[in-house]
Design a protein around this motif. Structure first.
Motif, PDB file in Angstrom:
ATOM      1  N   VAL A  18       0.837  -1.204   0.000  1.00 20.77           N
ATOM      2  CA  VAL A  18       0.000   0.000   0.000  1.00 20.77           C
ATOM      3  C   VAL A  18       0.869   1.250   0.000  1.00 20.77           C
ATOM      4  O   VAL A  18       0.618   2.211  -0.741  1.00 20.77           O
ATOM      5  CB  VAL A  18      -0.950  -0.005   1.219  1.00 20.77           C
ATOM      6  N   ALA A  19       1.899   1.261   0.830  1.00 24.26           N
ATOM      7  CA  ALA A  19       2.790   2.421   0.899  1.00 24.26           C
ATOM      8  C   ALA A  19       3.499   2.667  -0.428  1.00 24.26           C
ATOM      9  O   ALA A  19       3.650   3.815  -0.876  1.00 24.26           O
ATOM     10  CB  ALA A  19       3.819   2.220   2.011  1.00 24.26           C
ATOM     11  N   THR A  20       3.921   1.599  -1.076  1.00 27.82           N
ATOM     12  CA  THR A  20       4.640   1.725  -2.347  1.00 27.82           C
ATOM     13  C   THR A  20       3.737   2.271  -3.449  1.00 27.82           C
ATOM     14  O   THR A  20       4.130   3.156  -4.215  1.00 27.82           O
ATOM     15  CB  THR A  20       5.226   0.356  -2.751  1.00 27.82           C
ATOM     16  N   LEU A  21       2.505   1.755  -3.523  1.00 28.04           N
ATOM     17  CA  LEU A  21       1.574   2.252  -4.531  1.00 28.04           C
ATOM     18  C   LEU A  21       1.220   3.715  -4.249  1.00 28.04           C
ATOM     19  O   LEU A  21       1.159   4.540  -5.168  1.00 28.04           O
ATOM     20  CB  LEU A  21       0.316   1.397  -4.548  1.00 28.04           C
ATOM     21  N   THR A  22       0.998   4.041  -2.994  1.00 31.51           N
ATOM     22  CA  THR A  22       0.679   5.421  -2.639  1.00 31.51           C
ATOM     23  C   THR A  22       1.792   6.355  -3.057  1.00 31.51           C
ATOM     24  O   THR A  22       1.543   7.443  -3.607  1.00 31.51           O
ATOM     25  CB  THR A  22       0.439   5.545  -1.126  1.00 31.51           C
ATOM     26  N   ALA A  23       3.033   5.965  -2.814  1.00 30.78           N
ATOM     27  CA  ALA A  23       4.172   6.808  -3.176  1.00 30.78           C
ATOM     28  C   ALA A  23       4.222   7.077  -4.673  1.00 30.78           C
ATOM     29  O   ALA A  23       4.626   8.170  -5.106  1.00 30.78           O
ATOM     30  CB  ALA A  23       5.471   6.143  -2.713  1.00 30.78           C
TER      31      ALA A  23
END
Length: 286
Positions: free
Chosen positions: A110-115
């Motif tokens: 989730v963090a990677t996609l958000t970034a």
């Protein structure tokens, strides 16, 4: 949102699900006094999230397992990076490994996609925010992961803020197109709220904006608007309310949406479509 109590409750439930009567394999094959070291290693690049959750999986299995973090939530890492290590009784380390990995892989995904979304709009003032399209029971974890990726959070629950969407308006106005009736109905609802409540109204066409503004909405969501209509909506609202764009936002479209001048872009895909990141545990005898 991601408090120690919430972490322990969810991680404890996951451990109970995975080993309800103990770890049969570890207890049968591993010496009770064996000590193991498990290193969390990235198989692909990404943005990390879930350090405290990862550590909780081992702590709740056996408090004698020590976990050391090499990076913090929100840090980017390359493939092959050593992210964390857990050292302690081998039985406990191997019992906890899958639960710890499941959480951190999901949250880092989730963090990677958000970034990636945040990077697309970095040249604008638009904020990337999540939605309530989260995994039931894991909202706090996924919302924390969005923050790790540089995004922001929308309302956490139905109890936090008012958001009157198209279905609410359909019931409220009984299908009438009368602008004055819409304004009056919204004002009546707002009058019943505390003065501290934030009010957001969703509209699906430009003609709904003036009556919603007249009712005193704090945020207006422009749902599934074309780029041309988004620009027109921003101009019409003219700073009198926060402007949110929503509906079908993708990595391919988010930059152009941000460039229309909207303040907020809500993206359900951050949580409902993020793939888990490929992280692994390399175990050695300590």
């Amino acid at each position: 949102m991601l408090t120690p109590r919430i972490i322990d409750r969810a991680v404890g439930a996951a451990l109970d699900e995975d080993a309800p009567w103990g770890d049969l394999t570890a207890e049968a094959f591993l010496p009770v006094d064996a000590i193991a070291r498990a290193e969390l290693v990235a198989r692909e690049p990404g943005v990390f999230s879930g350090g405290e959750v990862f550590a909780a999986a081992f702590r709740l299995t056996d408090p004698s397992v020590s976990v050391s973090m090499r990076i913090a939530d929100g840090d980017a890492f390359a493939a092959g990076s050593a992210i964390a290590a857990a050292t302690g009784p081998a039985r406990a380390v191997l019992t906890a490994e899958r639960v710890g990995l499941n959480f951190v892989q999901r949250m880092s995904g989730v963090a990677t996609l958000t970034a990636r979304y945040v990077a697309e709009v970095a040249h604008t003032d638009a904020r990337i925010v999540d939605t309530r399209k989260t995994t039931p029971g894991l909202r706090a974890f996924e919302r924390h992961a969005v923050r790790s990726g540089g995004g922001f959070n929308h309302r956490f629950s139905l109890s936090d803020a008012v958001m009157a969407k198209d279905n609410h308006l359909a019931v409220l106005t009984a299908g009438t197109e009368d602008e004055a009736a819409l304004t009056a109905a919204l004002r009546a609802g707002i009058a019943r709220l505390s003065h501290t409540a934030h009010v957001e109204i969703e509209v699906d066409r430009l003609s709904q904006i003036p009556p919603v503004l007249a009712a005193g909405a704090h945020t207006i969501m422009l749902d599934n608007f074309s780029l041309e209509d988004l620009r027109a909506g921003v101009e019409l609202i003219a700073g009198r309310a926060v402007v949110e764009a929503s509906g079908g936002v993708t990595l391919e479209t988010v930059r152009a949406i941000a460039e229309t001048g909207v303040d907020v872009i809500s993206v359900g895909a951050l949580t409902h479509s993020a793939p888990s990141l490929d992280l692994g545990l390399d175990v050695t005898v300590a």
